[in-house]
Design a protein around this motif. Structure first.
Motif, PDB file in Angstrom:
ATOM      1  N   SER A 134       5.993   9.794 -10.518  1.00 59.76           N
ATOM      2  CA  SER A 134       6.542   8.623  -9.835  1.00 59.76           C
ATOM      3  C   SER A 134       5.531   8.100  -8.823  1.00 59.76           C
ATOM      4  N   GLY A 135       5.667   6.811  -8.484  1.00 61.61           N
ATOM      5  CA  GLY A 135       4.820   6.219  -7.457  1.00 61.61           C
ATOM      6  C   GLY A 135       5.386   6.400  -6.061  1.00 61.61           C
ATOM      7  N   THR A 136       6.435   7.223  -5.936  1.00 57.19           N
ATOM      8  CA  THR A 136       7.101   7.419  -4.646  1.00 57.19           C
ATOM      9  C   THR A 136       6.166   8.008  -3.594  1.00 57.19           C
ATOM     10  N   TYR A 137       5.319   8.955  -3.994  1.00 51.25           N
ATOM     11  CA  TYR A 137       4.370   9.563  -3.048  1.00 51.25           C
ATOM     12  C   TYR A 137       3.444   8.499  -2.472  1.00 51.25           C
ATOM     13  N   GLU A 138       2.931   7.613  -3.331  1.00 47.14           N
ATOM     14  CA  GLU A 138       2.036   6.555  -2.859  1.00 47.14           C
ATOM     15  C   GLU A 138       2.776   5.574  -1.950  1.00 47.14           C
ATOM     16  N   SER A 139       4.062   5.336  -2.236  1.00 49.52           N
ATOM     17  CA  SER A 139       4.858   4.473  -1.363  1.00 49.52           C
ATOM     18  C   SER A 139       4.969   5.074   0.035  1.00 49.52           C
ATOM     19  N   ALA A 140       5.165   6.391   0.098  1.00 47.57           N
ATOM     20  CA  ALA A 140       5.277   7.069   1.388  1.00 47.57           C
ATOM     21  C   ALA A 140       3.954   7.003   2.158  1.00 47.57           C
ATOM     22  N   ILE A 141       2.848   7.225   1.439  1.00 45.04           N
ATOM     23  CA  ILE A 141       1.523   7.148   2.064  1.00 45.04           C
ATOM     24  C   ILE A 141       1.290   5.753   2.634  1.00 45.04           C
ATOM     25  N   SER A 142       1.631   4.736   1.850  1.00 45.25           N
ATOM     26  CA  SER A 142       1.444   3.350   2.278  1.00 45.25           C
ATOM     27  C   SER A 142       2.298   3.028   3.506  1.00 45.25           C
ATOM     28  N   ALA A 143       3.552   3.456   3.475  1.00 48.31           N
ATOM     29  CA  ALA A 143       4.466   3.153   4.576  1.00 48.31           C
ATOM     30  C   ALA A 143       4.067   3.855   5.869  1.00 48.31           C
ATOM     31  N   ALA A 144       3.399   4.995   5.751  1.00 49.24           N
ATOM     32  CA  ALA A 144       3.048   5.789   6.935  1.00 49.24           C
ATOM     33  C   ALA A 144       1.805   5.269   7.656  1.00 49.24           C
ATOM     34  N   GLN A 145       1.066   4.349   7.036  1.00 49.50           N
ATOM     35  CA  GLN A 145      -0.205   3.894   7.607  1.00 49.50           C
ATOM     36  C   GLN A 145      -0.099   3.371   9.045  1.00 49.50           C
ATOM     37  N   PRO A 146       0.908   2.576   9.385  1.00 51.61           N
ATOM     38  CA  PRO A 146       0.963   2.040  10.759  1.00 51.61           C
ATOM     39  C   PRO A 146       1.362   3.075  11.814  1.00 51.61           C
ATOM     40  N   TYR A 147       1.811   4.231  11.364  1.00 49.42           N
ATOM     41  CA  TYR A 147       2.305   5.225  12.310  1.00 49.42           C
ATOM     42  C   TYR A 147       1.205   6.245  12.608  1.00 49.42           C
ATOM     43  N   ASP A 148       1.447   7.089  13.596  1.00 50.37           N
ATOM     44  CA  ASP A 148       0.426   8.058  13.988  1.00 50.37           C
ATOM     45  C   ASP A 148       0.604   9.367  13.222  1.00 50.37           C
ATOM     46  N   SER A 149       0.075  10.425  13.779  1.00 49.44           N
ATOM     47  CA  SER A 149       0.045  11.713  13.078  1.00 49.44           C
ATOM     48  C   SER A 149       1.369  12.454  13.094  1.00 49.44           C
TER      49      SER A 149
END
Length: 328
Positions: A134-149
């Motif tokens: 699924s592309g769900t992992y990539e969606s999570a990576i993309s969504a997390a970009q504006p946030y910090d660690s």
């Protein structure tokens, strides 16, 4: 040397020893206090997973589930137990012309969860269905970009109950008071130990979805072939075949052992697809020896659209951590 002289000579040594012991005790107390304060003032941890983890019956204050979508023709439903639940899905699957599909979680869906949690002062550990399925992992990576660690994203390289047991393990670590980085590291370390094994009752839905040629499905059905599948290196793999329902449970259990056997000191989860739970009773009647060492109750969980789309009803599956990760 008389007693008084011996005592006088021994006193400085005893004083030094007591000083060392006292110093060690003080360090231990301070260290304990440090970790207590660290946990007291650290941010709350939340685990986020997608509905492909089949956790519909798992309730925990630190768990959020983001729904995948289920598509029947032109109709799209969120796998959230409201727009469509497991019962409704399998009722719709009885239509011989039904060819459902599943859709990945979108970056927007993840962003909504991330925003709410971070505003609440929470750190997030996101566990997704395998990036090869699924592309769900990539969606999570993309969504997390504006946030910090404060967001850790883990590719489970697994599906269904294989994800569920990793989620359950993470929640156990949170309940024990472990810190964010510790929980994330422990979960990453366990991914290679994760296993899921399933035995399918029918080839019909592999045929409907185009994953099996019609002729092959016809022959397999005539011979009553029951395929046993697993997630290996993140992808679905055929690891065994049983001929007839009577032999299916035996081969299923053999494949569990072949994949490293169950580590009963860690979570495991059994599940079924469809509307009929009688298959689970038959399975347990024939498999009690395998679960004799289980320290948790053996409970069957309903599995939904993610696995049901491809496997259809009548499937039995297990998610577990392998006691011998080198196997399988």
């Amino acid at each position: 040397m008389d007693g008084t002289a011996a005592q006088a000579a021994f006193q400085p040594a005893m004083s030094g020893a007591n000083s060392v012991v006292t110093s060690a005790k003080v360090r231990a107390v301070l260290l304990c206090l440090y970790y207590t304060l660290l946990k007291e003032f650290s941010m709350a941890i939340r685990i986020v997973c997608d509905s492909g983890a089949d956790v519909a019956d798992l309730e925990h204050k630190a768990l959020s589930v983001v729904p995948l979508s289920v598509i029947f023709g032109n109709d799209v439903y969120l796998d959230d137990g409201i727009q469509i639940d497991h019962k409704r899905f399998f009722e719709m699957l009885t239509d011989p012309n039904a060819v459902p599909k599943t859709g990945q979680v979108t970056p927007y869906q993840f962003d909504q969860v991330f925003k709410q949690a971070t505003e609440a002062g929470e750190q997030l550990i996101v566990i997704t269905i395998s990036s090869r399925l699924s592309g769900t992992y990539e969606s999570a990576i993309s969504a997390a970009q504006p946030y910090d660690s404060d967001i850790a994203i883990i590719d489970s390289l697994n599906a269904s109950l294989g994800i569920r047991v990793l989620v359950e393990y993470g929640l156990q670590l949170i309940d024990k008071g472990m810190l964010f980085d510790e929980v994330a590291a422990a979960l990453r370390e366990r991914v290679s130990q994760l296993r899921v094994v399933a035995v399918l009752d029918t080839l019909e839905f592999l045929k409907r979805g185009g994953r099996l040629l019609k002729a092959a499905a016809m022959v397999g059905t005539l011979l009553s072939i029951k395929p046993v599948i697993t997630a290996k290196n993140g992808a679905v793999s055929l690891i065994g075949k049983a001929r007839g329902s009577k032999n299916a449970n035996k081969v299923f259990n053999q494949m569990i052992e072949k994949r490293g056997g169950i580590d009963f000191s860690l979570p495991f989860a059994l599940g079924y697809t469809g509307l009929d739970m009688s298959i689970t009773t038959k399975y347990m009647d024939e498999s009690r020896d395998l679960y004799a060492q289980a320290t948790q109750d053996v409970v069957f969980h309903s599995m939904g659209p993610t696995i049901g789309t491809h496997a259809g009803p009548g499937t039995i599956a297990i998610g577990f951590f392998a006691k011998d990760p080198s196997e399988g």
